[in-house]
Design an enzyme around this catalytic site. Structure first.
Site, PDB file in Angstrom:
ATOM      1  N   SER A   4       0.860  -1.113   0.269  1.00  0.00           N
ATOM      2  CA  SER A   4      -0.012  -0.018  -0.044  1.00  0.00           C
ATOM      3  C   SER A   4       0.800   1.296  -0.128  1.00  0.00           C
ATOM      4  CB  SER A   4      -0.901  -0.004   1.121  1.00  0.00           C
ATOM      5  OG  SER A   4      -1.609   1.179   1.406  1.00  0.00           O
TER       6      SER A   4
ATOM      7  N   GLY B 116       4.159   3.939   3.164  1.00  0.00           N
ATOM      8  CA  GLY B 116       3.793   2.675   2.657  1.00  0.00           C
ATOM      9  C   GLY B 116       3.929   1.713   3.311  1.00  0.00           C
ATOM     10  N   LYS B 117       3.363   0.476   2.901  1.00  0.00           N
ATOM     11  CA  LYS B 117       3.527  -0.812   3.869  1.00  0.00           C
ATOM     12  C   LYS B 117       3.331  -1.863   3.106  1.00  0.00           C
ATOM     13  CE  LYS B 117       4.571  -1.707   8.348  1.00  0.00           C
ATOM     14  NZ  LYS B 117       5.454  -0.946   9.101  1.00  0.00           N
ATOM     15  N   GLY B 118       3.904  -2.896   3.361  1.00  0.00           N
ATOM     16  CA  GLY B 118       3.647  -4.400   2.506  1.00  0.00           C
ATOM     17  C   GLY B 118       3.440  -5.511   3.574  1.00  0.00           C
TER      18      GLY B 118
END
Ligand code: NAD
Length: 419
Positions: free
Chosen positions: A61, A106-108
Site C-alpha cells: 500500500s 507505505g507498507k507491505g
C-alpha cells in the site's frame, strides 16, 4: 491479542478525524489523507522444496507521497490483511511527518507463517515479491524496510533482486540491510532507542523519576527487548516482560539482557529461572506499574482491558496497540499515552539516515547515528507537547496527529493538486 476485532484501518481513520477537528483544513483535503493512493494486491506462485507450488497473497500500500517517497516495512504474518497493510501504510505517513523526515508512507505484507517454511522457500517468496514490486519501488519512489518477521536477510534479498533486474547498484532501494550490504550502524537498536527516549522525555515532562520506576513490557522481540534494556540502563526496574508464551515477573526487576539470552536459548521468556512468578499476558497489561510498553501487535488493549489498566504512562512500541475505544477509556482515566507514531519512529528515522548514507556512499559512526536520532525524537516530542498545551487537545496522540497532518497538508498545498 484481545478479542476485540477493531479494524486497524478504521482505527487510523478515526484517529485522523479526531485530529482534524483541531485543524483549519477542508473535509476534501482531510478525506484525501484518510485513504491510500494505491494498493497493489498479488498472488505469488512460489516453488516449494518438495516440488509443489504454493500461492501467497501479498500487498503493498502506497498511502501518501506528498512529503517524499513512500516508506514502510514489509510484514510476514498469517494474520496480514489488506486493511491492516493500508492502516500500517497510513501510520507511516503520519509517523514520518511527526519526526519530520522527508518521506510519505507505505507498507507491505505477505500472508505467510515463516515458521512453516525453509530459508530457501522464504528466499523464493521474497524474491518473487521483490520482482513484482520492482516497477513501484526505488530510492526515489518507495523504500521498503523490515517489519514483523522480516529483517536484514529479507532486505538484502529484495535489494539484490532489484539491483540484478535493474542492472544497477542502488542500496537505498530498501533500508534495514546488513552492514555489509549497505546498512547503517545503530539501525537494529533504533526502534527500542526511540521508545526509551520517548519514555525518558515523557517522565521528565510529567515530573516523574525514571530511577526506580517500575516497567512492564508486552512483546519481547526486536522493539520490546531493546526498549527494555535501554530503559533499564536509565535506572528503571523492568518488573515484567512477556511474549506469546506468557509473562515473567520479578518485583525487584528482571535483568532485561539476561531474559533475552534465555529467550534466545529456549525460544521464549517463560521458564526464566530468576523470575518470582509467571502469569498470563493479560495480567501483565493490567499490572500496577509506572510505565507500560506494549511491543507486540495491534489491538493488544481493547476498551474492556483498558478499564483494568493500572499503569500511569503508556509508551507504544508496537503499531496500533490500543483500539480507539481503549484510547478513550485511558484518556478519561488520565493514563498518559505517548503514541506509536512518535515512540517507535526511531526505526524509520535511522532508516532515513541509512538512505542518506547510501545515496552519499558515505557512512556514519554509531555515535553520530544515535546523536541525530536523539535530536529528531526530542524535537518531535517538544513539538507534540507544545501542540498539546496550545490547542488543549485531549491526549498526546491527537496532538501528534495534529502536528503530522498539518505538515502533510502544508506539503500538499505547496505542491499543488495534479491535474
Ligand atoms: P518481533 O517479531 O521481533 O517481536 C514481537 C514479539 O511480540 C515477540 O516476542 C512475540 O512473541 C511477541 N508477541 C506476539 N503476540 C503476543 C501476545 N499476544 N502477547 C505477548 N507477546 C506477544 O517484532 P518487532 O519487530 O519487535 O515488532 C513489534 C511491534 O513493533 C510491531 O507492532 C511492529 O510493527 C512495531 N515496530 C517495530 C519496528 C522495528 O524496527 N522492529 C519499528 C516500528 C514498529
Amino acid at each position: 491479542m484481545s478479542g476485540d476485532e477493531a479494524n486497524p484501518f478504521e482505527s487510523l481513520q478515526e484517529q485522523i478525524d479526531d485530529a482534524a477537528a483541531y485543524l483549519d483544513v477542508g473535509d476534501d483535503v482531510i478525506d484525501r489523507l484518510k485513504n491510500p493512493e494505491r494498493v497493489l494486491e498479488l498472488n505469488l506462485s512460489v516453488d516449494m522444496d518438495d516440488g509443489s507450488i504454493e500461492r501467497f497473497r501479498a500487498f503493498r500500500s502506497q498511502f501518501n507521497g506528498d512529503r517524499g517517497p513512500y516508506k514502510g516495512g514489509i510484514r510476514y504474518h498469517p494474520g496480514v490483511t489488506r486493511d491492516e497493510v493500508k492502516a500500517l501504510s497510513g501510520w507511516m505517513v503520519y509517523k514520518c511527518a511527526t519526526v519530520d523526515i522527508p518521506y510519505g508512507g507505505g507498507k507491505g505484507g505477505i500472508v505467510i507463517d515463516p515458521s512453516d517454511h525453509s530459508a530457501s522457500e522464504l528466499e523464493r517468496v521474497t524474491r518473487s515479491f521483490a520482482e513484482e514490486l520492482r516497477p513501484l519501488i526505488g530510492e526515489d519512489r518507495d523504500i521498503p524496510a523490515p517489519d514483523v518477521n522480516t529483517g536484514q536477510r529479507e532486505m538484502n534479498w529484495i535489494k539484490d533482486t532489484y539491483e540484478t533486474l535493474e542492472g544497477t547498484t542502488e542500496p537505498g532501494v530498501v533500508t534495514g540491510k546488513s552492514l555489509e550490504a549497505g546498512g547503517s550502524e545503530g539501525r537494529v537498536e533504533a526502534t527500542g532507542r526511540s521508545v526509551m527516549l520517548t519514555a525518558r522525555e515523557a517522565f521528565d515532562y510529567l515530573g516523574t523519576d525514571m530511577e526506580g520506576a517500575s516497567v512492564a513490557v508486552q512483546g519481547y522481540g526486536n522493539a520490546g527487548h531493546i526498549a527494555a534494556y535501554l530503559i533499564e540502563d536509565l535506572g528503571a526496574d523492568i518488573v515484567a516482560v512477556s511474549d506469546s508464551s506468557g509473562a515473567v515477573y520479578a518485583e525487584d526487576g528482571l535483568d532485561a539482557r539476561d531474559v533475552k539470552a534465555h529467550k534466545n536459548e529456549t525460544g521464549s521468556v517463560s521458564g526464566y529461572p530468576d523470575a518470582d512468578e509467571e502469569f498470563s499476558n493479560e495480567d501483565l497489561l493490567t499490572l500496577d506499574v509506572d510505565l507500560l510498553v506494549p511491543a507486540a501487535l495491534e489491538n493488544a488493549i481493547d476498551a474492556d482491558l483498558a478499564r483494568d489498566v493500572e499503569a500511569d504512562v503508556i509508551v507504544e512500541a508496537a503499531n496500533g496497540p490500543l483500539t480507539p475505544d481503549a484510547d478513550d477509556v485511558l484518556t478519561e482515566s488520565d493514563v498518559h499515552v505517548f503514541p506509536d507514531i512518535l515512540a517507535n519512529a526511531g526505526g524509520v528515522t535511522v532508516s532515513y539516515f541509512e538512505w542518506v548514507q547510501n545515496r552519499q556512499r558515505f557512512y556514519w559512526s554509531e555515535e553520530k547515528v544515535n546523536e541525530e536520532l536523539e535530536r529528531h525524537i526530542v524535537s518531535a516530542f517538544d513539538d507534540l507537547t507544545e501542540c498539546y498545551e496550545a490547542l488543549d487537545v485531549p491526549n498526546f496522540r491527537t496532538a501528534a496527529y495534529v502536528v503530522a497532518i498539518q505538515r502533510v497538508v502544508d506539503a500538499f498545498m505547496d505542491n499543488g493538486n495534479w491535474p
